[in-house]
Design a protein around this motif. Structure first.
Motif, PDB file in Angstrom:
ATOM      1  N   UNK A 273     -50.738 -15.507  -3.713  1.00  0.00           N
ATOM      2  CA  UNK A 273     -49.191 -15.562  -2.970  1.00  0.00           C
ATOM      3  C   UNK A 273     -48.388 -14.531  -4.379  1.00  0.00           C
ATOM      4  N   UNK A 274     -48.794 -14.872  -5.740  1.00  0.00           N
ATOM      5  CA  UNK A 274     -48.079 -13.989  -6.755  1.00  0.00           C
ATOM      6  C   UNK A 274     -48.288 -12.584  -6.617  1.00  0.00           C
ATOM      7  N   UNK A 275     -49.463 -12.291  -6.239  1.00  0.00           N
ATOM      8  CA  UNK A 275     -50.060 -10.919  -6.433  1.00  0.00           C
ATOM      9  C   UNK A 275     -49.347 -10.233  -5.352  1.00  0.00           C
ATOM     10  N   UNK A 276     -49.037 -10.854  -3.889  1.00  0.00           N
ATOM     11  CA  UNK A 276     -48.566 -10.228  -2.797  1.00  0.00           C
ATOM     12  C   UNK A 276     -47.002 -10.108  -3.375  1.00  0.00           C
ATOM     13  N   UNK A 277     -46.443 -11.245  -3.868  1.00  0.00           N
ATOM     14  CA  UNK A 277     -45.233 -10.909  -4.038  1.00  0.00           C
ATOM     15  C   UNK A 277     -44.767 -10.003  -5.169  1.00  0.00           C
ATOM     16  N   UNK A 278     -45.698  -9.845  -6.300  1.00  0.00           N
ATOM     17  CA  UNK A 278     -45.486  -8.608  -7.165  1.00  0.00           C
ATOM     18  C   UNK A 278     -45.605  -7.184  -6.412  1.00  0.00           C
ATOM     19  N   UNK A 279     -46.588  -6.989  -5.459  1.00  0.00           N
ATOM     20  CA  UNK A 279     -46.484  -5.797  -4.827  1.00  0.00           C
ATOM     21  C   UNK A 279     -45.360  -5.580  -3.917  1.00  0.00           C
ATOM     22  N   UNK A 280     -44.706  -6.663  -3.131  1.00  0.00           N
ATOM     23  CA  UNK A 280     -43.477  -6.418  -2.627  1.00  0.00           C
ATOM     24  C   UNK A 280     -42.416  -6.221  -3.582  1.00  0.00           C
ATOM     25  N   UNK A 281     -42.316  -6.874  -4.678  1.00  0.00           N
ATOM     26  CA  UNK A 281     -41.345  -6.582  -5.748  1.00  0.00           C
ATOM     27  C   UNK A 281     -41.361  -5.114  -6.349  1.00  0.00           C
ATOM     28  N   UNK A 282     -42.494  -4.425  -6.187  1.00  0.00           N
ATOM     29  CA  UNK A 282     -42.667  -3.016  -6.706  1.00  0.00           C
ATOM     30  C   UNK A 282     -42.331  -2.036  -5.391  1.00  0.00           C
ATOM     31  N   UNK A 283     -42.197  -2.520  -4.278  1.00  0.00           N
ATOM     32  CA  UNK A 283     -41.978  -1.667  -3.051  1.00  0.00           C
ATOM     33  C   UNK A 283     -40.319  -1.864  -3.041  1.00  0.00           C
ATOM     34  N   UNK A 284     -39.725  -3.175  -3.281  1.00  0.00           N
ATOM     35  CA  UNK A 284     -38.165  -3.089  -3.359  1.00  0.00           C
ATOM     36  C   UNK A 284     -37.680  -2.113  -4.214  1.00  0.00           C
ATOM     37  N   UNK A 285     -38.489  -2.398  -5.428  1.00  0.00           N
ATOM     38  CA  UNK A 285     -37.808  -1.636  -6.668  1.00  0.00           C
ATOM     39  C   UNK A 285     -37.897   0.003  -6.372  1.00  0.00           C
ATOM     40  N   UNK A 286     -39.021   0.494  -5.798  1.00  0.00           N
ATOM     41  CA  UNK A 286     -39.137   1.880  -5.242  1.00  0.00           C
ATOM     42  C   UNK A 286     -37.863   2.439  -4.284  1.00  0.00           C
ATOM     43  N   UNK A 287     -37.675   1.461  -3.310  1.00  0.00           N
ATOM     44  CA  UNK A 287     -36.745   1.823  -2.356  1.00  0.00           C
ATOM     45  C   UNK A 287     -35.295   1.759  -2.975  1.00  0.00           C
ATOM     46  N   UNK A 288     -34.928   0.791  -3.867  1.00  0.00           N
ATOM     47  CA  UNK A 288     -33.727   0.940  -4.804  1.00  0.00           C
ATOM     48  C   UNK A 288     -33.781   2.347  -5.558  1.00  0.00           C
ATOM     49  N   UNK A 289     -34.465   2.786  -6.058  1.00  0.00           N
ATOM     50  CA  UNK A 289     -34.700   3.651  -7.207  1.00  0.00           C
ATOM     51  C   UNK A 289     -34.971   5.351  -6.334  1.00  0.00           C
ATOM     52  N   UNK A 290     -35.249   5.088  -4.778  1.00  0.00           N
ATOM     53  CA  UNK A 290     -35.617   6.424  -4.227  1.00  0.00           C
ATOM     54  C   UNK A 290     -34.340   7.551  -3.975  1.00  0.00           C
ATOM     55  N   UNK A 291     -32.982   7.213  -3.995  1.00  0.00           N
ATOM     56  CA  UNK A 291     -32.155   8.334  -3.813  1.00  0.00           C
ATOM     57  C   UNK A 291     -32.069   8.937  -5.313  1.00  0.00           C
ATOM     58  N   UNK A 292     -32.079   8.220  -6.262  1.00  0.00           N
ATOM     59  CA  UNK A 292     -31.938   8.574  -7.808  1.00  0.00           C
ATOM     60  C   UNK A 292     -33.098   9.407  -8.016  1.00  0.00           C
ATOM     61  N   UNK A 293     -34.344   9.072  -7.570  1.00  0.00           N
ATOM     62  CA  UNK A 293     -35.430  10.086  -7.722  1.00  0.00           C
ATOM     63  C   UNK A 293     -35.379  11.323  -7.194  1.00  0.00           C
TER      64      UNK A 293
END
Length: 662
Positions: A306-326
């Motif tokens: 669960x922790x491993x999956x949650x960490x992956x999903x957290x990275x996805x969320x982080x990318x989506x939030x940073x995509x316009x800026x990138x």
């Protein structure tokens, strides 16, 4: 002096004539071993040696308060008529003027009319010596002084009292005075006082004479009373030692049959209850842990996933939030390159790379989010995995170890409780132990009372002696007109003072050597080599003090029964060495109540070296197969004292009976 033969004829349990060869052939084999069961006649054999040599002056344990004739009659074998009587023959050889002479003492007694008649015949080199026979009571002092006899002929179980300073001073005083010849000094002082008093009686007036005679009679009566109390004290010491032996035997039997567990039963019950209470407490802790994070330990792999999956999903969320800026940053980089005239093909390659990278990230970002765990929940999950689960796991393991230890302790306690005997099964030994304890306490109380009585009597005697001296002084001042008589009495006082000073100096000079010999002997017998650092003998009281490794006095009560017996043996051994006399050693019950290691030391170190001739009278529980093997290379002879039921008396025959004992 070396014993060569002892012949017992109708003495005690010995019916008929029994001759025993005691000669020692080589110095390497000085030990002659007798074996016999209790009641077979070993003690009779020891007492016969003393009686044969000293007659009415022998201090034997069985005589007690009997008069001499009654004692002799009691020693005549019950299966023969007192008119037939009994006899003891003791043969020995003695080196005199560089030549060896053979002596044989024959003491015979029988009932003649209404009294016991005793005769003593002494043969020298097989010829009867009438003069020596008539004066044997005095002549025997030349071979083995009576006051030294107890240093060489003794009962191993009766000597433990010597380890008590209050009881050792008397025998030490007697032995030291005899060894150093100080009895002559005491006798000279006594003779001088008698001479002085006689002179005073001859020259003083009638009034002073009557007063001196009256005080002298009081002192004599008080002295007799003191001697009686001292004899009673000696008897009490022996009885107390016997009572202590009986108490020790009862305690040993009680322990052997599980009595110590019976004594500990309340403590064992308490331990059992404590173990069960501790178990309940730990189980409560375990249940408390079960209501906390403990069940999650079973799901640790799923929590990790669960922790491993949650960490992956957290990275996805982080990318989506940073995509316009990138994207904005990429456009600014391209614009900067174009503005700075970078080649178009290079800018094209960069744009192609950024486009491919964006497509790849898009594919990853477009993967379905399955859990969508909030950040706070992810933080709590990581804390649970990294801290809480380890804490709970450690606590549970500790509880499990504690429960396992308690299980072992509880099993041990319950096993001991199973072994606890019923009190009724030990009623006989409990009664015997209680009787022995009460007897010992009563005897100890009697000893204390007797000591107090003796102390009061000593104070009275001192006061009377002071009065006598004052009366003597007054008589001398008022009645001594003859200057010669005056000088005699004054000289007697000066000589007495000189003799006292001489005796004190001689004692101090020799006591250090005697202390060293006793210490050396004791250390060679002890199992604990560091137990004793020194042995001291008080020059005034002749009391013996043992010092421990810390230099402090060791009270006799701190020593075990075996250590006290070894100390007593060391005292006798040391005094024997210091005597400088070649005399035989005879020991009844040689190993007493010693434990195995102390017995080994005695067998290996003492018996082969105690004297040029050592006679041991052992029971089946003492020198068995093990100790027989240890001492066999030092044996010069071995005999069995056996009670023959058919014959109705004991016999002495060759061979040691307990050689094959288990």
């Amino acid at each position: 002096m070396q014993l060569t033969e002892v012949v017992l004829h109708n003495v005690g349990v010995f019916l008929g004539r029994h001759a025993v060869d005691l000669s020692v052939s080589t110095p390497e084999r000085p030990v002659i071993l007798f074996g016999g069961l209790n009641g077979g006649g070993k003690t009779t054999f020891l007492e016969s040696l003393q009686l044969g040599l000293y007659g009415k002056f022998a201090k034997t344990g069985r005589r007690r308060s009997k008069n001499y004739e009654a004692y002799l009659e009691s020693l005549i074998n019950e299966n023969v008529s007192p008119d037939d009587g009994s006899s003891i023959e003791i043969a020995f050889r003695e080196l005199e003027d560089h030549s060896e002479r053979q002596y044989r003492v024959i003491r015979t007694w029988r009932r003649l009319r209404s009294r016991i008649s005793e005769t003593v015949d002494v043969y020298v080199d097989e010829l009867l010596d009438p003069s020596l026979s008539q004066s044997w009571d005095q002549a025997v002092e030349r071979f083995l002084p009576r006051k030294l006899c107890n240093l060489f002929f003794f009962d191993g179980e009766q000597i433990e009292a010597l380890a008590d300073p209050s009881q050792s001073s008397e025998i030490l005083g007697t032995a030291i005075n005899s060894l150093l010849g100080l009895e002559l000094v005491d006798q000279l002082v006594t003779d001088l006082q008698v001479t002085k008093r006689n002179k005073l009686r001859q020259t003083t007036d009638v009034g002073h004479q009557h007063r001196l005679e009256e005080l002298g009679q009081k002192l004599e009566a008080l002295g007799s009373q003191r001697a009686e109390l001292q004899e009673r004290g000696k008897a009490l010491v022996k009885k107390a030692a016997q009572a202590q032996n009986e108490l020790d035997r009862a305690n040993a039997d009680y322990q052997k049959r599980g009595g110590h567990l019976l004594d500990q039963m309340q403590e064992l019950d308490r331990k059992k209850a404590d173990c069960k209470a501790a178990q309940r407490h730990l189980r409560d802790e375990l249940r408390e842990s079960a209501s906390d994070a403990l069940p999650l330990l079973l799901m640790r792999p799923q929590l990790d996933e669960l922790a491993c999956q949650a960490a992956k999903e957290q990275r996805v969320k982080t990318y989506r939030e940073a995509e316009p800026l990138l994207k904005e940053t990429e456009q600014r980089i391209v614009q900067w390159l174009e503005h700075n005239s970078v080649k178009e093909d290079l800018i094209g390659k960069l744009q192609d790379f950024l486009s491919e990278n964006n497509r790849e990230q898009k594919r990853r970002v477009d993967s379905e989010i399955q859990i969508d765990l909030p950040r706070t929940a992810l933080f709590l999950l990581e804390k649970l995995r990294s801290t809480e689960l380890d804490r709970v796991s450690e606590r549970v393991l500790k509880i499990k170890d504690g429960l396992a230890t308690l299980e072992d302790q509880l099993a041990e306690v319950e096993q001991q409780l199973v072994q606890v005997p019923e009190e009724a099964a030990l009623s006989d030994v409990i009664s015997r132990r209680e009787r022995a304890r009460l007897t010992h306490e009563q005897l100890s109380e009697q000893q204390e009372n007797l000591g107090n009585e003796l102390a009061k009597l000593e104070a009275t005697i001192n006061a009377q002696e002071q009065k006598y001296r004052e009366t003597e002084c007054n008589a001398m001042l008022s009645g001594l007109k003859d200057q010669l008589e005056m000088r005699v009495t004054e000289t007697a006082d000066r000589i007495t003072e000189t003799m006292d000073a001489f005796k004190s100096k001689v004692l101090r000079r020799h006591l250090a050597r005697l202390e060293g010999v006793i210490l050396e002997s004791y250390r060679s017998l002890l199992r604990k080599q560091g137990l004793v650092s020194d042995v001291r003998i008080d020059s005034e009281t002749l009391g013996l003090t043992v010092l421990g490794s810390d230099g402090r006095k060791i009270e006799p009560s701190r020593l075990s029964a075996g250590e006290r017996q070894l100390l007593a043996t060391a005292i006798l051994w040391g005094l024997g060495k210091a005597s400088g006399r070649a005399l035989p050693v005879v020991v009844d019950t040689p190993l007493g109540r010693l434990d195995a290691s102390h017995r080994s030391n005695l067998v290996e170190n003492y018996f082969p070296n105690a004297s040029h001739q050592v006679i041991l009278l052992s029971t089946d529980e003492e020198i068995d197969k093990r100790y027989y093997k240890m001492i066999s290379s030092h044996l010069g002879g071995q005999y069995e004292i056996h009670f023959d039921e058919k014959r109705g008396g004991s016999v002495i025959r060759a061979g040691y009976p307990f050689e094959e004992a288990a």
